[in-house]
Write a protein that holds these residues in place. Sequence first.
Motif, PDB file in Angstrom:
ATOM      1  N   SER A  99      -4.814  -3.335 -11.174  1.00 34.83           N
ATOM      2  CA  SER A  99      -5.996  -2.472 -11.184  1.00 34.83           C
ATOM      3  C   SER A  99      -7.106  -2.999 -12.075  1.00 34.83           C
ATOM      4  N   THR A 100      -6.937  -4.217 -12.612  1.00 38.68           N
ATOM      5  CA  THR A 100      -7.945  -4.825 -13.479  1.00 38.68           C
ATOM      6  C   THR A 100      -8.264  -6.225 -12.983  1.00 38.68           C
ATOM      7  N   SER A 101      -9.538  -6.570 -12.920  1.00 36.14           N
ATOM      8  CA  SER A 101      -9.939  -7.913 -12.516  1.00 36.14           C
ATOM      9  C   SER A 101      -9.325  -8.956 -13.447  1.00 36.14           C
ATOM     10  N   GLY A 102      -8.999 -10.113 -12.878  1.00 39.67           N
ATOM     11  CA  GLY A 102      -8.430 -11.165 -13.705  1.00 39.67           C
ATOM     12  C   GLY A 102      -7.521 -12.067 -12.899  1.00 39.67           C
ATOM     13  N   SER A 103      -6.783 -12.930 -13.615  1.00 35.86           N
ATOM     14  CA  SER A 103      -5.901 -13.911 -13.005  1.00 35.86           C
ATOM     15  C   SER A 103      -4.454 -13.562 -13.327  1.00 35.86           C
ATOM     16  N   TYR A 104      -3.608 -13.576 -12.290  1.00 37.43           N
ATOM     17  CA  TYR A 104      -2.211 -13.174 -12.423  1.00 37.43           C
ATOM     18  C   TYR A 104      -1.328 -14.244 -11.796  1.00 37.43           C
ATOM     19  N   TYR A 105      -0.094 -14.368 -12.289  1.00 37.36           N
ATOM     20  CA  TYR A 105       0.809 -15.372 -11.730  1.00 37.36           C
ATOM     21  C   TYR A 105       2.252 -14.900 -11.794  1.00 37.36           C
ATOM     22  N   PHE A 106       3.038 -15.326 -10.794  1.00 36.73           N
ATOM     23  CA  PHE A 106       4.467 -15.029 -10.756  1.00 36.73           C
ATOM     24  C   PHE A 106       5.197 -15.925 -11.756  1.00 36.73           C
ATOM     25  N   THR A 107       6.243 -15.373 -12.337  1.00 34.70           N
ATOM     26  CA  THR A 107       7.102 -16.158 -13.224  1.00 34.70           C
ATOM     27  C   THR A 107       8.469 -16.422 -12.613  1.00 34.70           C
ATOM     28  N   GLN A 108       8.760 -15.803 -11.457  1.00 37.09           N
ATOM     29  CA  GLN A 108      10.062 -15.969 -10.811  1.00 37.09           C
ATOM     30  C   GLN A 108       9.987 -15.443  -9.385  1.00 37.09           C
ATOM     31  N   ASN A 109      11.049 -15.687  -8.595  1.00 36.56           N
ATOM     32  CA  ASN A 109      11.160 -15.061  -7.282  1.00 36.56           C
ATOM     33  C   ASN A 109      11.323 -13.561  -7.443  1.00 36.56           C
ATOM     34  N   LEU A 110      10.704 -12.795  -6.556  1.00 35.76           N
ATOM     35  CA  LEU A 110      10.803 -11.338  -6.599  1.00 35.76           C
ATOM     36  C   LEU A 110      11.367 -10.840  -5.283  1.00 35.76           C
ATOM     37  N   ASP A 111      12.520 -10.187  -5.340  1.00 36.82           N
ATOM     38  CA  ASP A 111      13.161  -9.608  -4.154  1.00 36.82           C
ATOM     39  C   ASP A 111      13.015  -8.098  -4.231  1.00 36.82           C
ATOM     40  N   VAL A 112      12.199  -7.539  -3.332  1.00 42.23           N
ATOM     41  CA  VAL A 112      11.913  -6.101  -3.355  1.00 42.23           C
ATOM     42  C   VAL A 112      13.116  -5.355  -2.799  1.00 42.23           C
ATOM     43  N   ALA A 113      13.804  -4.624  -3.662  1.00 46.03           N
ATOM     44  CA  ALA A 113      15.027  -3.942  -3.254  1.00 46.03           C
ATOM     45  C   ALA A 113      14.788  -2.495  -2.850  1.00 46.03           C
TER      46      ALA A 113
END
Length: 302
Positions: free
Chosen positions: A60-74
């Motif tokens: 909900s805030t402008s900016g830069s984001y990055y994954f740190t691992q695989n994400l499995d939506v359970a």
Amino acid sequence: MRRKTATIVIPICAVVLLAGNWLSHAGSLNPPPGPVTGTMKTLDEVEARTPISTFGITISTSGSYYFTQNLDVAACGGHGIVIDADDVTLDLNGFTLSHTFNCSLDGIHVSGARRNIAIMNGTVRGFSNDGVDLSTALNSRVSDLNLFENGQTAGEGLQSGEGSCVVRCTAENNGGRGIVVGASSTIRNCTAQNNGNVGFLVNQSSTISHCSAQSNQINGFHVVNSTITHCTAGNNTGAGVNGNGILISQGLVADCTTHDNQGDGIEAFNSLVHGNTSFSNGGMPINNSVASSTVVNNHAVP
């Protein structure tokens, strides 16, 4: 008569004085006292980025984001990641966002009319609706994404809105269309294959180039009032209808290759068809029978 030769002699003291004058302006060659410290900045100092290590969050805030691992939506019933802000960059960082049950929504979902969203570098797999839904966003950038096995019913691999740029993406085995872009968009170097509907849907004043559509149901490319160049469409079949390699209306198709499609290689409506190669299709190599198009300098073999 012997000619006299003048000899110019520069005194050694003058050379020494010149050298001394240069050294006086060069500064000390000795390092300053104390330990030597590095001057390189970390990535966070150059561009502050926020890590993402769990699914189901809302940005909900402008900016830069990055994954740190695989994400499995359970969990069932929600989106993997929701973007609810303008000017957001989301870097999957080579990781995968996935869902293993047939009860989710979109993998990555933009909420409302947003601007300047960038998503890149990773895989989105197995979501019930769309892999990535940017259909309400303006001026999106999508690059280096793999969109696999989304839309088990009729969802798309990728939907982007007006003014999008989609580069080096692959959409494969999605239940609906592979890649869909809004008006005034650009697609380059992308692949759509084995999708349950059209490989690429390109809308109003857009351009698509150097892309491949293989073994999709219905058409490889469906192009509306847009330009398609240097693309390949092969082995597209059809779900209840004959699958064309390229279906175009009110646009330009040039320097493309269509082959082994169940229907026509190219079916054109009020378009310019120029410099294409079409062969071994189940229907006509270039079908211009319904509405008048200009068809010139093509290599068409039944």
